[in-house]
Scaffold this motif. Structure first.
Motif, PDB file in Angstrom:
ATOM      1  N   ARG A  72       0.664  -1.195   0.123  1.00 36.54           N
ATOM      2  CA  ARG A  72       0.068   0.061   0.159  1.00 36.54           C
ATOM      3  C   ARG A  72       0.756   1.156   0.542  1.00 36.54           C
ATOM      4  O   ARG A  72       1.699   1.392   0.209  1.00 36.54           O
ATOM      5  CB  ARG A  72      -0.581   0.085   1.037  1.00 36.54           C
ATOM      6  N   ASN A  76       1.188   5.390   0.896  1.00 36.78           N
ATOM      7  CA  ASN A  76      -0.140   6.405   1.382  1.00 36.78           C
ATOM      8  C   ASN A  76       0.738   7.721   0.933  1.00 36.78           C
ATOM      9  O   ASN A  76       1.831   7.984   1.206  1.00 36.78           O
ATOM     10  CB  ASN A  76       0.178   6.004   2.694  1.00 36.78           C
ATOM     11  N   TYR A  85       0.257  11.914   2.219  1.00 34.77           N
ATOM     12  CA  TYR A  85      -0.471  12.727   3.260  1.00 34.77           C
ATOM     13  C   TYR A  85      -0.132  14.069   3.528  1.00 34.77           C
ATOM     14  O   TYR A  85       1.393  14.478   3.140  1.00 34.77           O
ATOM     15  CB  TYR A  85      -0.004  12.302   4.799  1.00 34.77           C
ATOM     16  N   PHE A 105      -3.654   8.970   9.198  1.00 39.77           N
ATOM     17  CA  PHE A 105      -4.304   7.627   9.215  1.00 39.77           C
ATOM     18  C   PHE A 105      -4.121   7.464  11.014  1.00 39.77           C
ATOM     19  O   PHE A 105      -3.302   7.332  11.576  1.00 39.77           O
ATOM     20  CB  PHE A 105      -3.278   6.806   8.672  1.00 39.77           C
ATOM     21  N   HIS A 158      -4.727   2.102  14.877  1.00 44.31           N
ATOM     22  CA  HIS A 158      -4.462   1.017  14.389  1.00 44.31           C
ATOM     23  C   HIS A 158      -3.228  -0.256  14.764  1.00 44.31           C
ATOM     24  O   HIS A 158      -2.487   0.766  14.648  1.00 44.31           O
ATOM     25  CB  HIS A 158      -4.987   0.866  13.089  1.00 44.31           C
ATOM     26  N   ASP A 204      -1.821  -3.207  12.326  1.00 47.13           N
ATOM     27  CA  ASP A 204      -2.048  -3.845  11.215  1.00 47.13           C
ATOM     28  C   ASP A 204      -2.444  -5.523  11.569  1.00 47.13           C
ATOM     29  O   ASP A 204      -1.957  -5.999  12.345  1.00 47.13           O
ATOM     30  CB  ASP A 204      -0.299  -4.022  11.081  1.00 47.13           C
ATOM     31  N   LEU A 212       7.614  -1.655   6.437  1.00 49.56           N
ATOM     32  CA  LEU A 212       7.205   0.202   5.870  1.00 49.56           C
ATOM     33  C   LEU A 212       8.391   1.152   6.047  1.00 49.56           C
ATOM     34  O   LEU A 212       9.511   1.136   6.023  1.00 49.56           O
ATOM     35  CB  LEU A 212       6.595   0.368   7.622  1.00 49.56           C
ATOM     36  N   LEU A 229       5.107   9.162  11.804  1.00 54.65           N
ATOM     37  CA  LEU A 229       4.701   7.562  12.256  1.00 54.65           C
ATOM     38  C   LEU A 229       4.316   8.402  13.835  1.00 54.65           C
ATOM     39  O   LEU A 229       5.780   8.420  14.335  1.00 54.65           O
ATOM     40  CB  LEU A 229       5.146   6.716  11.271  1.00 54.65           C
ATOM     41  N   HIS A 240      -0.838   1.999  16.075  1.00 56.79           N
ATOM     42  CA  HIS A 240       0.094   3.173  15.535  1.00 56.79           C
ATOM     43  C   HIS A 240      -0.923   4.101  14.905  1.00 56.79           C
ATOM     44  O   HIS A 240      -1.666   3.667  14.217  1.00 56.79           O
ATOM     45  CB  HIS A 240       1.448   2.479  14.457  1.00 56.79           C
ATOM     46  N   ALA A 280      -0.541   8.473  12.101  1.00 54.41           N
ATOM     47  CA  ALA A 280       0.526   8.566  11.382  1.00 54.41           C
ATOM     48  C   ALA A 280       0.017   9.828  11.463  1.00 54.41           C
ATOM     49  O   ALA A 280      -1.561   9.928  11.288  1.00 54.41           O
ATOM     50  CB  ALA A 280       0.727   7.893  10.025  1.00 54.41           C
ATOM     51  N   ARG A 327       4.443  13.913   3.585  1.00 60.00           N
ATOM     52  CA  ARG A 327       4.069  12.774   3.334  1.00 60.00           C
ATOM     53  C   ARG A 327       4.292  11.099   2.816  1.00 60.00           C
ATOM     54  O   ARG A 327       3.255  11.069   1.891  1.00 60.00           O
ATOM     55  CB  ARG A 327       4.256  11.859   5.020  1.00 60.00           C
ATOM     56  N   SER A 368       4.703   6.707   2.166  1.00 62.58           N
ATOM     57  CA  SER A 368       5.053   5.746   3.260  1.00 62.58           C
ATOM     58  C   SER A 368       4.468   4.759   1.759  1.00 62.58           C
ATOM     59  O   SER A 368       3.381   4.760   0.625  1.00 62.58           O
ATOM     60  CB  SER A 368       4.597   5.437   4.081  1.00 62.58           C
ATOM     61  N   ALA A 381       4.034   0.683   2.587  1.00 59.56           N
ATOM     62  CA  ALA A 381       3.968  -0.923   2.904  1.00 59.56           C
ATOM     63  C   ALA A 381       3.860  -1.836   3.018  1.00 59.56           C
ATOM     64  O   ALA A 381       2.705  -2.128   1.678  1.00 59.56           O
ATOM     65  CB  ALA A 381       3.042  -0.155   4.334  1.00 59.56           C
ATOM     66  N   PHE A 383       2.651  -5.081   3.215  1.00 57.45           N
ATOM     67  CA  PHE A 383       1.528  -6.103   4.722  1.00 57.45           C
ATOM     68  C   PHE A 383       1.633  -7.620   4.486  1.00 57.45           C
ATOM     69  O   PHE A 383       1.186  -8.715   3.346  1.00 57.45           O
ATOM     70  CB  PHE A 383       0.733  -5.908   4.382  1.00 57.45           C
TER      71      PHE A 383
HETATM   72  O1  LIG Z   1       2.030   6.120   6.869  1.00 57.05           O
HETATM   73  C1  LIG Z   1       2.824   5.251   7.610  1.00 57.05           C
HETATM   74  O2  LIG Z   1       3.492   5.579   8.168  1.00 57.05           O
HETATM   75  C2  LIG Z   1       1.951   4.279   8.185  1.00 57.05           C
HETATM   76  C3  LIG Z   1       0.569   3.824   7.214  1.00 57.05           C
HETATM   77  C4  LIG Z   1      -0.265   2.806   8.292  1.00 57.05           C
HETATM   78  O3  LIG Z   1       0.114   2.402   9.363  1.00 57.05           O
HETATM   79  C5  LIG Z   1      -1.090   1.590   7.351  1.00 57.05           C
HETATM   80  O4  LIG Z   1      -0.400   1.585   6.044  1.00 57.05           O
HETATM   81  O5  LIG Z   1      -1.118   0.945   8.077  1.00 57.05           O
END
Ligand SMILES: O=C(O)CCC(=O)C(=O)O
Ligand SMILES: [Fe+2]
Length: 238
Positions: free
Chosen positions: A78, A80, A82, A104, A107, A109, A116, A124, A164, A166, A174, A176, A178, A180
């Motif tokens: 994924r 992300n 921001y 974000f 939550h 994961d 990440l 984060l 965590h 964000a 920002r 990111s 990730a 998973f």
């Molecule tokens: O953007 C981030 O640092 C965290 C993203 C995140 O927690 C996620 O995609 O599950």
């Protein structure tokens, strides 16, 4: 069009479409740069899981990584984004206005492990046991690893799924990415027998990833999903 430009174009298009929080699910196995990245982070996740099994003295050290190497592994990547967001005022009297907006929400994961990466913009934060939020220093040259809900269940709570969130930055974007690492949908999530002892009895009922996902989708982002699978009468670990 060269693949790198195609990725850039898709990324730009996605950015244009999105507002406060952008999520792009990359479903383009044909893009070799993305495939190579996924392969590399999967390998990293597997190595870490093997070391964790070893650390827990489980003789079958590929007991966790096997789930990710499986051809039916339900893993995903994924991206992300921001965009910068002006600082938030808590109420009219509070000055100065210095609250970063949440990009974000809080939550954990749900999968096994998250690998990440981000650009050099912070945001984060992880939650400690006492509820304090600790910012993670951004470093584009390093990976950040989250233990997911499934690994908490498979290690009977020895590794804890980190909560965590964000935050957005007031002036910079920002980004990111990730990965998973998840098991196949029908994989049974159980604990290696060596980890269960009379003093550390099983905390969770066995379940499949498909069952867990179904339950997770019916809940809100910040809900503690593992609580649904806890053995009756056990209140210690969510
Ligand atoms: O953007 C981030 O640092 C965290 C993203 C995140 O927690 C996620 O995609 O599950
Ligand atoms: Fe997350």
């Amino acid at each position: 069009m060269p693949q790198r430009n195609l990725i850039k174009r898709n990324w730009k298009k996605a950015k244009e479409k999105q507002s406060s929080r952008s999520i792009v699910l990359v479903q383009c196995a044909q893009l070799s740069a993305v495939s190579a990245y996924i392969e590399a982070v999967r390998e990293l996740a597997c190595e870490l899981l093997d070391l964790m099994a070893e650390g827990l003295r489980v003789p079958d050290r590929s007991v966790f990584s096997r789930l990710i190497r499986d051809v039916d592994s339900d893993s995903l990547i994924r991206l992300n984004h921001y965009p910068p967001m002006p600082l938030l005022c808590q109420d009219e009297d509070s000055s100065p206005c210095n609250q970063n907006k949440v990009g974000f929400g809080e939550h954990s994961d749900p999968q096994i492990l998250t690998i990440l990466r981000s650009n050099d913009v912070g945001g984060l934060q992880i939650s400690l046991n006492d509820g304090a939020w600790v910012p993670v220093t951004p470093d584009p040259a390093t990976f950040w690893v989250n233990v997911g809900d499934l690994l908490q269940a498979m290690t009977n709570g020895r590794f804890v799924s980190v909560r965590h969130k964000a935050l957005t930055n007031s002036s910079k974007s920002r980004m990111s990415m990730a990965y998973f690492a998840g098991p196949p949908p029908n994989a049974r999530i159980t604990v290696p027998p060596e980890i269960i002892t009379p003093t550390k009895p099983a905390l969770y009922k066995p379940f499949t990833w498909a069952e867990f996902k179904k339950a997770a989708y019916a809940m809100r982002l910040g809900d503690r999903r593992l609580a649904l699978f806890r053995m009756e009468g056990d209140e210690q670990v969510a």
